[in-house]
Motif scaffolding. Structure first.
Motif, PDB file in Angstrom:
ATOM      1  N   PHE A  60      16.349  32.245 -19.540  1.00 23.84           N
ATOM      2  CA  PHE A  60      17.433  31.266 -19.609  1.00 23.84           C
ATOM      3  C   PHE A  60      18.078  31.285 -20.992  1.00 23.84           C
ATOM      4  O   PHE A  60      19.302  31.173 -21.116  1.00 23.84           O
ATOM      5  CB  PHE A  60      16.914  29.872 -19.284  1.00 23.84           C
ATOM      6  CG  PHE A  60      17.995  28.858 -19.014  1.00 23.84           C
ATOM      7  CD1 PHE A  60      18.605  28.786 -17.773  1.00 23.84           C
ATOM      8  CD2 PHE A  60      18.390  27.964 -19.996  1.00 23.84           C
ATOM      9  CE1 PHE A  60      19.598  27.852 -17.513  1.00 23.84           C
ATOM     10  CE2 PHE A  60      19.381  27.023 -19.755  1.00 23.84           C
ATOM     11  CZ  PHE A  60      19.986  26.969 -18.507  1.00 23.84           C
ATOM     12  N   ALA A  61      17.279  31.459 -22.030  1.00 25.24           N
ATOM     13  CA  ALA A  61      17.800  31.481 -23.396  1.00 25.24           C
ATOM     14  C   ALA A  61      18.718  32.674 -23.632  1.00 25.24           C
ATOM     15  O   ALA A  61      19.575  32.633 -24.536  1.00 25.24           O
ATOM     16  CB  ALA A  61      16.652  31.501 -24.392  1.00 25.24           C
ATOM     17  N   SER A  62      18.568  33.735 -22.833  1.00 19.32           N
ATOM     18  CA  SER A  62      19.389  34.929 -23.004  1.00 19.32           C
ATOM     19  C   SER A  62      20.731  34.823 -22.284  1.00 19.32           C
ATOM     20  O   SER A  62      21.614  35.670 -22.492  1.00 19.32           O
ATOM     21  CB  SER A  62      18.640  36.164 -22.482  1.00 19.32           C
ATOM     22  OG  SER A  62      18.599  36.180 -21.054  1.00 19.32           O
ATOM     23  N   SER A  71      26.925  29.836 -18.594  1.00 24.80           N
ATOM     24  CA  SER A  71      26.038  29.961 -17.436  1.00 24.80           C
ATOM     25  C   SER A  71      24.890  28.961 -17.507  1.00 24.80           C
ATOM     26  O   SER A  71      24.433  28.449 -16.487  1.00 24.80           O
ATOM     27  CB  SER A  71      25.479  31.388 -17.368  1.00 24.80           C
ATOM     28  OG  SER A  71      26.515  32.321 -17.162  1.00 24.80           O
ATOM     29  N   GLN A  72      24.421  28.685 -18.729  1.00 24.80           N
ATOM     30  CA  GLN A  72      23.382  27.669 -18.895  1.00 24.80           C
ATOM     31  C   GLN A  72      23.897  26.296 -18.445  1.00 24.80           C
ATOM     32  O   GLN A  72      23.222  25.563 -17.711  1.00 24.80           O
ATOM     33  CB  GLN A  72      22.936  27.614 -20.354  1.00 24.80           C
ATOM     34  CG  GLN A  72      22.225  28.857 -20.833  1.00 24.80           C
ATOM     35  CD  GLN A  72      21.924  28.815 -22.321  1.00 24.80           C
ATOM     36  OE1 GLN A  72      22.499  28.021 -23.066  1.00 24.80           O
ATOM     37  NE2 GLN A  72      21.013  29.677 -22.776  1.00 24.80           N
ATOM     38  N   LEU A  73      25.110  25.964 -18.869  1.00 31.13           N
ATOM     39  CA  LEU A  73      25.694  24.680 -18.469  1.00 31.13           C
ATOM     40  C   LEU A  73      25.933  24.643 -16.959  1.00 31.13           C
ATOM     41  O   LEU A  73      25.725  23.612 -16.307  1.00 31.13           O
ATOM     42  CB  LEU A  73      27.003  24.456 -19.215  1.00 31.13           C
ATOM     43  CG  LEU A  73      26.888  24.243 -20.733  1.00 31.13           C
ATOM     44  CD1 LEU A  73      28.270  24.241 -21.374  1.00 31.13           C
ATOM     45  CD2 LEU A  73      26.151  22.942 -21.043  1.00 31.13           C
ATOM     46  N   ARG A 132      26.948  16.365 -22.657  1.00 31.60           N
ATOM     47  CA  ARG A 132      25.539  15.982 -22.838  1.00 31.60           C
ATOM     48  C   ARG A 132      24.832  16.934 -23.798  1.00 31.60           C
ATOM     49  O   ARG A 132      24.027  16.502 -24.643  1.00 31.60           O
ATOM     50  CB  ARG A 132      24.849  15.978 -21.484  1.00 31.60           C
ATOM     51  CG  ARG A 132      23.345  15.773 -21.537  1.00 31.60           C
ATOM     52  CD  ARG A 132      22.743  15.881 -20.152  1.00 31.60           C
ATOM     53  NE  ARG A 132      21.288  15.863 -20.192  1.00 31.60           N
ATOM     54  CZ  ARG A 132      20.511  16.051 -19.117  1.00 31.60           C
ATOM     55  NH1 ARG A 132      21.058  16.256 -17.922  1.00 31.60           N
ATOM     56  NH2 ARG A 132      19.184  16.029 -19.251  1.00 31.60           N
ATOM     57  N   PHE A 133      25.124  18.226 -23.684  1.00 32.02           N
ATOM     58  CA  PHE A 133      24.418  19.219 -24.489  1.00 32.02           C
ATOM     59  C   PHE A 133      25.260  19.740 -25.660  1.00 32.02           C
ATOM     60  O   PHE A 133      24.952  20.796 -26.221  1.00 32.02           O
ATOM     61  CB  PHE A 133      23.990  20.393 -23.605  1.00 32.02           C
ATOM     62  CG  PHE A 133      22.930  20.053 -22.594  1.00 32.02           C
ATOM     63  CD1 PHE A 133      21.635  19.806 -23.002  1.00 32.02           C
ATOM     64  CD2 PHE A 133      23.234  19.979 -21.246  1.00 32.02           C
ATOM     65  CE1 PHE A 133      20.642  19.500 -22.078  1.00 32.02           C
ATOM     66  CE2 PHE A 133      22.250  19.674 -20.304  1.00 32.02           C
ATOM     67  CZ  PHE A 133      20.949  19.424 -20.726  1.00 32.02           C
ATOM     68  N   ALA A 134      26.292  19.001 -26.034  1.00 32.66           N
ATOM     69  CA  ALA A 134      27.210  19.458 -27.079  1.00 32.66           C
ATOM     70  C   ALA A 134      26.483  19.817 -28.367  1.00 32.66           C
ATOM     71  O   ALA A 134      26.852  20.771 -29.064  1.00 32.66           O
ATOM     72  CB  ALA A 134      28.274  18.402 -27.336  1.00 32.66           C
ATOM     73  N   ASP A 180      21.061  23.161 -28.962  1.00 31.62           N
ATOM     74  CA  ASP A 180      21.019  24.619 -28.981  1.00 31.62           C
ATOM     75  C   ASP A 180      19.614  25.054 -29.404  1.00 31.62           C
ATOM     76  O   ASP A 180      19.177  24.719 -30.515  1.00 31.62           O
ATOM     77  CB  ASP A 180      22.063  25.180 -29.945  1.00 31.62           C
ATOM     78  CG  ASP A 180      22.179  26.690 -29.864  1.00 31.62           C
ATOM     79  OD1 ASP A 180      21.798  27.259 -28.817  1.00 31.62           O
ATOM     80  OD2 ASP A 180      22.657  27.290 -30.842  1.00 31.62           O
ATOM     81  N   PRO A 181      18.880  25.730 -28.566  1.00 30.78           N
ATOM     82  CA  PRO A 181      19.303  26.232 -27.262  1.00 30.78           C
ATOM     83  C   PRO A 181      19.214  25.160 -26.179  1.00 30.78           C
ATOM     84  O   PRO A 181      18.451  24.202 -26.312  1.00 30.78           O
ATOM     85  CB  PRO A 181      18.306  27.355 -26.985  1.00 30.78           C
ATOM     86  CG  PRO A 181      17.053  26.898 -27.679  1.00 30.78           C
ATOM     87  CD  PRO A 181      17.513  26.195 -28.917  1.00 30.78           C
TER      88      PRO A 181
END
Length: 209
Positions: free
Chosen positions: A119-121, A126-128, A155-157, A160-161
């Protein structure tokens, strides 16, 4: 220009590698070099507890002697079907090469560490998207999806990651059989299959086309 994978070339037992994963590696490398669009695209077929089947195209994200790995939303249709009937078939449709590979076997979830590493890659978008989409669920319109994406982006602004959602992860298909199909003239195709026996050893066999 002559097609190097012409139907008269065929696939003989003498050409076959000693094991399925080495043979798959050879063909996959040739599919990448061909080049084919999305050579790692594969059809994944699953079935629910009642035996009703469904299929879709997903991307292969890894393979080794233990099997083939792909990632998805565990709450999706395929995720739900694999939860109650953990068996799948994969088809790699390499039509321009007159080839296909057909896999069948039990399915298991990959461990969480492996999911997190993959997922980190992924690209951030795509993660969002993995967080925003309630995959396979009915939604009212496109705007609902876009709004969900904007909400998770906010929410994830400052994160990271981004961690993978708890309902998202990998599946590994552990082959019981892997068939290598090479097209030939007059529909007399070559079909060579690696099959795991009840004792756990592998045999190779030729199937009639």
């Amino acid at each position: 220009m002559r097609n190097e994978y012409a139907a008269d070339q065929g696939l003989s037992e003498d050409d076959l590698a000693a094991d399925w994963h080495t043979q798959f590696g050879r063909w996959f490398a040739e599919a990448v070099a061909h080049p084919l669009p999305e050579p790692n695209a594969m059809i994944v077929a699953t079935a629910d507890a009642a035996g009703h089947s469904s299929g879709r195209t997903v991307l292969l994200k890894g393979y080794d002697p233990d099997g083939f790995v792909f990632y998805t939303n565990y709450d999706s249709r395929k995720g739900g079907e694999l939860a109650v009937n953990p068996w799948a078939s994969l088809v790699f449709p390499w039509f321009p090469m007159q080839r296909q590979v057909v896999v069948a076997g039990p399915v298991e979830r990959v461990d969480r560490a492996e999911t997190e590493e993959y997922f980190a890659s992924r690209p951030r978008g795509s993660q969002l998207g993995a967080w925003a989409s309630t995959q396979s669920r009915v939604i009212p319109d496109r705007a609902a999806l876009d709004d969900a994406y904007e909400a998770v982006a906010e929410r994830f602004a400052d994160v990271d990651p981004i961690p993978p959602p708890p309902h998202w992860g990998g599946f590994r298909v552990r082959p019981e059989s892997v068939e290598f199909w090479q097209g030939r003239a007059s529909r007399l195709h070559d079909r060579l299959r690696f099959r795991r026996t009840e004792g756990g050893t592998w045999v190779t066999e030729r199937l009639a086309p």
